[in-house]
Structures are given as structure tokens and as C-alpha cells.
Design an enzyme around this catalytic site. Structure first.
Site, PDB file in Angstrom:
ATOM      1  N   ASP A  37       1.792   5.044   0.244  1.00  0.00           N
ATOM      2  CA  ASP A  37       1.275   6.258   0.995  1.00  0.00           C
ATOM      3  C   ASP A  37       1.508   7.495   0.093  1.00  0.00           C
ATOM      4  OD1 ASP A  37       0.253   7.663   3.051  1.00  0.00           O
ATOM      5  OD2 ASP A  37       2.187   7.640   4.113  1.00  0.00           O
ATOM      6  N   LYS A  83       0.943  -1.224   0.174  1.00  0.00           N
ATOM      7  CA  LYS A  83      -0.100   0.080  -0.013  1.00  0.00           C
ATOM      8  C   LYS A  83       0.689   1.088  -0.082  1.00  0.00           C
ATOM      9  CE  LYS A  83      -4.236   1.961   2.086  1.00  0.00           C
ATOM     10  NZ  LYS A  83      -3.735   3.288   1.893  1.00  0.00           N
ATOM     11  N   GLU A 107       2.984   1.426   4.680  1.00  0.00           N
ATOM     12  CA  GLU A 107       1.516   1.899   5.380  1.00  0.00           C
ATOM     13  C   GLU A 107       0.706   0.369   5.740  1.00  0.00           C
ATOM     14  OE1 GLU A 107      -2.237   4.807   4.760  1.00  0.00           O
ATOM     15  OE2 GLU A 107      -0.839   4.436   3.418  1.00  0.00           O
TER      16      GLU A 107
END
Length: 321
Positions: free
Chosen positions: A31, A29, A174
Site C-alpha cells: 500500500d 500487495k 491490502e
């Protein structure tokens, strides 16, 4: 540009690693700022999640238009900036997100270069790709895109959810996004086929007011009063008074001044003991905070400011469970 259809990005639901693991691919993921790329007639246009044209802010990505094999395409990805340790940094990206002056952007390109990380393809020439399964779209993406200095296709990992999540934590990222291998792309939908699993708690918030600071912050913004949408409209979610730089506070003061209003913008009256001395504003600015947990009174516990999110609309800000 008018030949390609307009799409809204598919979004993920917050959750835990889905099962069975072998049915999913796992991506890191990133950011950053979500953006759809429209490449048509050899030109690139970047569009944010709330349908704003953000191409001017990221000129180093323009070369992507010549790296798609001569096709007209719609792509999905995340624009990220990296810190000195090579990790995606939302804080580092902040000055790039809000800038539209060419000379300042040129200077920021040297200090804070960005990379567009591509993870999906929605359309190729006259053919939509959204009905194709995830694995087929990822294969098509790799066929079409020639990697460049400011765009790339990060890998995905099959049947390795716990390992990928642990590695994301080790790298200080993240979290991960787990995507069902057979899933189509569902434009504009928050689908259970995509699950985001976070290492830290973050929440988008609507800035609803502010209180003046004390001591070193006397005469400046001391804290922001926050809201999220829920049953009955906009609901008070607490305040945030940490995570600000002096430059951020000056910028916020300039943005909040013309938004002043006399009454709180919530659907119900906020608690007086928590909002005494508040200066209310029109609820149009969206930000993001990192926090420890939600309290039983639906307040954010120990929130810290991460930055404004000009790529998000206030009405889309809901509590993430």
C-alpha cells in the site's frame, strides 16, 4: 541520464485468484507509491506512474545506486512507509508524497522513513529484460541487487494463492498480486497476466467539487464530490465526508481554492439533490477512497477518504470492476 530507455509500468487487473494456481506466483500487495527506478552512471532517478520525477521526496533511497553491482538498470517497485505495527500505511506515506522542501523532508525521514520494495527488473545495461518470463526476471533481480536499509526484495510464493491471500488478510495487508510465471513485462499495459486480489475495496477518484461543512466543520470543506471516467467522459460517483483529519482539510482547502469553476465538470448533469450547494473545481486532483460497494446508480457506498494520489493522472481514473 539519457542512455536507458523510458518505460511505463505494467499494471494489474482487479479480479479473484487466477487458476490453475501452479501457473502463478503470488506477491503481497503493498500500500504505497509505485515507482520505476533508473540507475545510470551511479545515480538514481525515481519516476512515478504518471512520469513525474519524485527522487527528491525519498533521499534515503539514493544509496540504491551503489547496490546494483555497477550496472545501469531500470527497476520496478513500490515505495512504502510502515505504521507502528509494522504494516504498510498509505496514510503515513501521505506527507512524504507531497513534500519537496529539503529541510522538511529531512525531518520527515526521521519520523516517517520509507522503504523501496523491488519486484521487477526491466533493463540491464544495454539489454532489455521485459521479454524474459517473470521467473527469470525475479532471478535476475536477486542477482543484481544488494539489499539495503531502505530497499529490499520481498519474496514471492508459487502455487500457494489461497494461503498467501489468507496471510495477507491476517497481517492487515491490502491483498495480493498474482503473476503468471511465464509472463513477460508489458510496459504501459494493464494485463490479465497480473491480477490484483484485494482484501478491501479501494477506488481512485477525481475530485470534482466540494461542499461546505457544518457544525465543527463550519467554514471548512465538509465533503468532496467525486468522479470517475467512463462512457461519455467524467461521471459523478458520489461524495465522501469521512476519513479526513483537520490538517488534511486545511490542505485540501488550499489546493481547491485556485481550481474553482462555475459549472460541474461531468459529461452529464449530476443529480441536483446530491450536489445542492456544490462548489465545483477543475478535475485535476486525484484521490483514493475505501468503500463498501458500488450502488445500482453507480455511486460509491460508504466511502472513506484515504488521501491524494499525486502519482496518478485524472484521465487514468476509471471504475475498477
Amino acid at each position: 541520464m539519457g542512455g536507458l530507455p523510458v518505460y511505463a509500468p505494467m499494471t494489474a487487473r482487479l479480479g479473484t485468484l487466477p487458476e490453475p494456481d501452479e501457473d502463478y506466483a503470488h506477491e503481497m500487495k503493498w500500500d504505497g507509491v509505485r515507482a520505476l527506478a533508473y540507475v545510470e552512471d551511479g545515480r538514481l532517478r525515481l519516476v512515478s506512474r504518471n512520469a513525474k520525477d519524485i527522487t527528491a521526496a525519498y533521499p534515503e533511497t539514493l544509496g540504491l545506486a551503489t547496490a546494483v553491482g555497477g550496472n545501469d538498470v531500470v527497476l520496478d517497485g513500490e515505495i512504502v512507509a510502515f505504521d507502528e505495527r509494522g504494516r504498510p500505511s498509505f496514510e503515513a506515506l501521505q506527507p512524504r508524497m507531497h513534500q519537496r522542501h529539503e529541510w522538511r523532508i529531512a525531518r520527515l525521514m526521521e519520523a516517517v522513513p520509507v522503504t523501496y520494495l523491488l519486484f521487477d527488473v526491466l533493463h540491464v545495461n544495454t539489454a532489455p529484460a521485459v521479454a524474459m518470463p517473470y521467473t527469470a526476471r525475479r532471478g535476475l533481480l536477486n542477482e543484481i541487487i544488494e539489499r539495503g536499509a531502505h530497499w529490499d526484495i520481498p519474496p514471492f510464493y508459487r502455487s500457494a494463492g489461497p494461503h498467501v491471500l489468507a496471510e495477507s488478510r491476517r497481517l492487515g495487508l491490502e491483498g495480493v498480486v498474482s503473476k503468471r510465471l511465464t509472463s513477460p513485462y508489458q510496459p504501459g499495459r494493464r494485463s490479465p497476466d497480473w491480477v490484483k486480489v484485494k482484501n478491501v475495496h479501494t477506488q481512485e477518484v477525481v475530485v470534482c467539487g466540494w461542499r461546505q461543512g457544518e457544525g465543527r466543520r463550519a467554514g471548512m470543506v465538509g465533503s468532496l464530490l467525486l468522479g470517475v471516467h467512463g462512457p461519455g467522459g467524467l461521471r459523478y460517483a458520489g461524495s465522501v465526508g469521512t476519513g479526513f483529519t483537520e490538517a488534511t482539510l486545511r490542505d485540501l482547502a488550499a489546493r481547491l481554492a485556485p481550481l474553482a469553476r462555475a459549472t460541474p465538470p461531468f459529461g452529464e448533469e449530476p443529480p441536483r439533490e446530491e450536489t445542492r450547494g456544490a462548489r465545483w473545481v477543475e478535475p485535476v486532483l486525484v484521490g483514493e477512497v475505501q468503500y463498501a460497494e458500488w450502488t445500482g446508480e453507480s455511486r460509491l457506498r460508504h466511502p472513506s477518504w484515504r488521501g491524494l494520489r499525486e502519482d496518478k493522472d485524472p484521465e487514468d481514473v476509471i471504475r475498477e470492476e
